[in-house]
Design a protein around this motif. Structure first.
Motif, PDB file in Angstrom:
ATOM      1  N   SER A  95      -3.165  -6.677  -5.462  1.00  0.00           N
ATOM      2  CA  SER A  95      -1.830  -6.520  -4.434  1.00  0.00           C
ATOM      3  C   SER A  95      -1.023  -5.509  -4.882  1.00  0.00           C
ATOM      4  CB  SER A  95      -1.531  -7.960  -4.498  1.00  0.00           C
ATOM      5  OG  SER A  95      -0.617  -8.284  -5.857  1.00  0.00           O
ATOM      6  N   GLY A  96      -0.019  -5.384  -4.057  1.00  0.00           N
ATOM      7  CA  GLY A  96       1.186  -4.232  -4.412  1.00  0.00           C
ATOM      8  C   GLY A  96       1.912  -4.857  -5.565  1.00  0.00           C
ATOM      9  N   ALA A  97       2.491  -6.101  -5.473  1.00  0.00           N
ATOM     10  CA  ALA A  97       3.154  -6.590  -6.707  1.00  0.00           C
ATOM     11  C   ALA A  97       2.326  -6.425  -8.046  1.00  0.00           C
ATOM     12  CB  ALA A  97       3.355  -8.022  -6.643  1.00  0.00           C
ATOM     13  N   ASN A 100       2.754  -2.831  -9.174  1.00  0.00           N
ATOM     14  CA  ASN A 100       3.745  -2.485 -10.070  1.00  0.00           C
ATOM     15  C   ASN A 100       4.046  -3.151 -11.205  1.00  0.00           C
ATOM     16  OD1 ASN A 100       4.955  -0.877  -7.889  1.00  0.00           O
ATOM     17  ND2 ASN A 100       5.658  -2.383  -6.509  1.00  0.00           N
ATOM     18  N   PHE A 128      12.445  -2.360  -2.473  1.00  0.00           N
ATOM     19  CA  PHE A 128      11.389  -3.695  -2.405  1.00  0.00           C
ATOM     20  C   PHE A 128      10.339  -3.277  -3.420  1.00  0.00           C
ATOM     21  CE2 PHE A 128       7.882  -6.189  -1.299  1.00  0.00           C
ATOM     22  CZ  PHE A 128       8.592  -7.613  -1.108  1.00  0.00           C
ATOM     23  N   HIS A 129       9.934  -4.320  -4.379  1.00  0.00           N
ATOM     24  CA  HIS A 129       8.756  -3.800  -5.210  1.00  0.00           C
ATOM     25  C   HIS A 129       7.652  -5.077  -5.471  1.00  0.00           C
ATOM     26  CE1 HIS A 129      10.032  -0.009  -6.213  1.00  0.00           C
ATOM     27  NE2 HIS A 129      11.293  -0.587  -6.432  1.00  0.00           N
ATOM     28  N   GLY A 130       8.170  -6.117  -4.467  1.00  0.00           N
ATOM     29  CA  GLY A 130       7.280  -7.380  -4.692  1.00  0.00           C
ATOM     30  C   GLY A 130       7.729  -8.614  -5.000  1.00  0.00           C
ATOM     31  N   GLU A 182      10.552   4.336  -4.305  1.00  0.00           N
ATOM     32  CA  GLU A 182       9.726   4.332  -3.083  1.00  0.00           C
ATOM     33  C   GLU A 182      10.070   5.608  -2.320  1.00  0.00           C
ATOM     34  OE1 GLU A 182      10.129   0.246  -0.640  1.00  0.00           O
ATOM     35  OE2 GLU A 182      11.563   0.491  -2.050  1.00  0.00           O
ATOM     36  N   GLU A 187      10.633  -2.035   3.343  1.00  0.00           N
ATOM     37  CA  GLU A 187      11.390  -3.335   3.335  1.00  0.00           C
ATOM     38  C   GLU A 187      13.164  -2.938   3.752  1.00  0.00           C
ATOM     39  OE1 GLU A 187       7.831  -4.384   3.843  1.00  0.00           O
ATOM     40  OE2 GLU A 187       9.314  -6.092   3.956  1.00  0.00           O
ATOM     41  N   ASP A 215       6.337   4.177  -5.910  1.00  0.00           N
ATOM     42  CA  ASP A 215       5.667   2.869  -5.318  1.00  0.00           C
ATOM     43  C   ASP A 215       5.315   3.295  -3.846  1.00  0.00           C
ATOM     44  OD1 ASP A 215       5.278   0.444  -3.786  1.00  0.00           O
ATOM     45  OD2 ASP A 215       7.062  -0.481  -4.762  1.00  0.00           O
ATOM     46  N   ILE A 217       2.944   1.806  -2.104  1.00  0.00           N
ATOM     47  CA  ILE A 217       2.367   0.758  -1.599  1.00  0.00           C
ATOM     48  C   ILE A 217       2.335   0.783  -0.134  1.00  0.00           C
ATOM     49  CG2 ILE A 217       2.545  -1.767  -1.727  1.00  0.00           C
ATOM     50  CD1 ILE A 217       3.195  -1.745  -4.647  1.00  0.00           C
ATOM     51  N   GLN A 218       3.284   0.988   0.504  1.00  0.00           N
ATOM     52  CA  GLN A 218       3.630   1.113   2.086  1.00  0.00           C
ATOM     53  C   GLN A 218       3.533   2.510   2.585  1.00  0.00           C
ATOM     54  OE1 GLN A 218       6.899  -0.267   5.104  1.00  0.00           O
ATOM     55  NE2 GLN A 218       6.416  -1.610   3.382  1.00  0.00           N
ATOM     56  N   LYS A 244      -1.499  -1.846  -0.116  1.00  0.00           N
ATOM     57  CA  LYS A 244      -1.500  -2.231   1.388  1.00  0.00           C
ATOM     58  C   LYS A 244      -2.728  -1.620   2.136  1.00  0.00           C
ATOM     59  CE  LYS A 244       2.982  -4.025   2.540  1.00  0.00           C
ATOM     60  NZ  LYS A 244       3.835  -3.904   1.470  1.00  0.00           N
TER      61      LYS A 244
HETATM   62  C1  LIG Z   1       4.617  -4.637   0.468  1.00  0.00           C
HETATM   63  C2  LIG Z   1       5.083  -4.062  -0.783  1.00  0.00           C
HETATM   64  C3  LIG Z   1       4.966  -4.479  -1.986  1.00  0.00           C
HETATM   65  C4  LIG Z   1       4.379  -5.565  -2.327  1.00  0.00           C
HETATM   66  O1  LIG Z   1       2.846  -5.660  -2.215  1.00  0.00           O
HETATM   67  P1  LIG Z   1       2.260  -7.009  -1.927  1.00  0.00           P
HETATM   68  O2  LIG Z   1       0.731  -6.835  -1.916  1.00  0.00           O
HETATM   69  O3  LIG Z   1       2.881  -7.944  -1.012  1.00  0.00           O
HETATM   70  O4  LIG Z   1       2.539  -7.845  -3.496  1.00  0.00           O
HETATM   71  C5  LIG Z   1       5.545  -3.583  -2.967  1.00  0.00           C
HETATM   72  N1  LIG Z   1       6.111  -2.390  -2.682  1.00  0.00           N
HETATM   73  C6  LIG Z   1       6.223  -1.997  -1.557  1.00  0.00           C
HETATM   74  C7  LIG Z   1       6.955  -0.775  -1.170  1.00  0.00           C
HETATM   75  C8  LIG Z   1       5.747  -2.858  -0.476  1.00  0.00           C
HETATM   76  O5  LIG Z   1       5.866  -2.287   0.962  1.00  0.00           O
END
Ligand SMILES: *Cc1c(COP(=O)(O)O)cnc(C)c1O
Length: 395
Positions: A95-97, A100, A128-130, A182, A187, A215, A217-218, A244
């Motif tokens: 997962s993203g969290a 991180n 937003f990091h999780g 990010e 978010e 980060d 992730i998105q 993601k």
């Molecule tokens: C979604 C997101 C996360 C968390 O990812 P999860 O898979 O929900 O744990 C962390 N950072 C960013 C920038 C995100 O968009």
């Protein structure tokens, strides 16, 4: 609706049962155009044949094996992913969290190796990091932290997009080891930074011996019109987190690194039972191969421009629209008032969208969208926003 689930989500009363490309169908057979892609996850759309085939083939062969053994698909995915990002080594998680968390553990050990006993990481307001304890502590949103104190220590917060604020921290604190940022805050409201911000952070990090940790992730895996959003500024982070879109819905995350940061995690210092298993990595390989073969990174850039131009034409002059922004297929339309109600109205109109930070309509459609589908989203969302703003202006 069952009581058997914890109420972590205020769910809409609809059950999706099937998808194909940018469309999904609910249990009543009603079709929706998906402008959210499971929150930037299904970049290839739903039920993509390449992912379905890779997952089915691997499920028939070997779903899981411990990381105590070599995993061929993980090695191949690690090579592909690090190469695309200009990094060197990957750690896979789910997962993203978790990605991180790995980045934050790298930063702390990096500090300890230099004799810094209480290493601190610079993070941004509205970040937003999780939702794990360390990542919610890194997150810049009190609502996400409230009730979960004591927070994890070791974060210094600065306004997003402000290089001078980072320079002031550098001048005043001796224990900083990294910046976690990010490239575009998702978010937090699809907030873009001023041009040169990431390049500026790169320079400050180099000068101070800090790790730059992006980060993505998105923003990563093609969404913004580059493989990674940091590439818009021609920089390479020391650590990048990805999740993601990487598995198109099969859970997988990765923390990738280069230089000294890539050497910090050693046997015994970190791990994950499921992380990088054959099933998830085959999905990841199918995603990267398809994005490359179908030119979807370029497509995200072109389609994003088309959609933002469409929104500027239809909403740019509308009273109550504050800003239309984003990059590639990460699109935010900020209104002057809270518009959470629009999610339900969009659903009723056959459109899946999201509202974040209260007043920002957020669109993260699949990269496989056709021009017609992109135009239909622009038209549908513009119509909903116009109607909403007219009503609430009068009330
Ligand atoms: C979604 C997101 C996360 C968390 O990812 P999860 O898979 O929900 O744990 C962390 N950072 C960013 C920038 C995100 O968009």
């Amino acid at each position: 609706m069952t009581d058997a689930l914890m109420s972590t989500y205020a769910r809409l009363p609809v059950t999706m049962v099937r998808g194909e490309g940018a469309r999904v169908w609910d249990s009543d057979g009603r079709a929706y155009l998906d402008a959210l892609a499971g929150i930037a996850v299904c970049a290839l759309g739903h039920a993509h044949p390449a992912v379905a085939e890779a997952v089915a083939d691997q499920a028939r062969t070997l779903v899981h094996v411990s990381n105590n053994y070599r995993i061929e698909a993980q090695e191949r995915l690690g090579e592909r992913l690090t190469q695309l990002a200009g990094h060197e080594r990957a750690f896979f998680c789910n997962s993203g969290a978790e990605a991180n968390e790995a980045a934050l553990k790298i930063a702390r050990r990096y500090g300890h190796e230099q004799g810094i006993d209480e290493p601190a990481v610079i993070v941004c307001e509205r970040a937003f990091h999780g939702r794990t304890l360390a990542t919610l502590s890194a997150t810049g949103n009190r609502k996400i932290q409230a009730g979960f104190e004591p927070l994890v220590q070791g974060f210094v917060r600065v306004p997003f997009g402000d290089i001078d604020a980072v320079e002031r921290v550098a001048a005043n604190r001796r224990n900083v080891v990294a910046v976690l940022v990010e490239p575009i805050q998702g978010e937090g409201g699809v907030r873009t930074a001023p041009d040169g911000y990431l390049a500026g952070l790169r320079e400050v990090c180099d000068r101070n011996g800090w790790l730059l940790m992006c980060d993505e992730i998105q923003t990563g895996v093609g969404r913004t019109g580059r493989w990674f959003a940091q590439q818009h500024e021609n920089i390479v982070a020391d650590v990048t987190t990805v999740a993601k879109a990487l598995g198109n819905g099969v859970p997988i995350g990765a923390c990738i690194a280069r230089g000294p940061a890539a050497e910090i995690l050693v046997p015994g210092s970190h791990g994950s039972t499921f992380g990088g298993n054959p099933l998830a990595c085959r999905a990841g390989l199918a995603v990267l191969d398809t994005i490359e073969a179908d030119g979807l990174v370029e497509r995200a850039a072109t389609l994003g421009e088309r959609m933002r131009a469409g929104f500027r034409a239809s909403l740019g002059e509308v009273e109550g629209v504050r800003e239309i922004r984003g990059q590639g297929l990460m699109i935010g339309i900020e209104l002057e008032r809270d518009c959470g109600a629009l999610v339900r109205r969009a659903l009723d109109a056959g459109l899946l969208i999201n509202v974040t930070a209260g007043s920002t309509l957020r669109l993260l459609p699949p990269l496989v969208l056709s021009d017609d589908q992109a135009d239909a989203i622009v038209e549908g969302v513009s119509e909903l926003a116009r109607t909403f703003l007219t009503e609430s202006a009068g009330s």
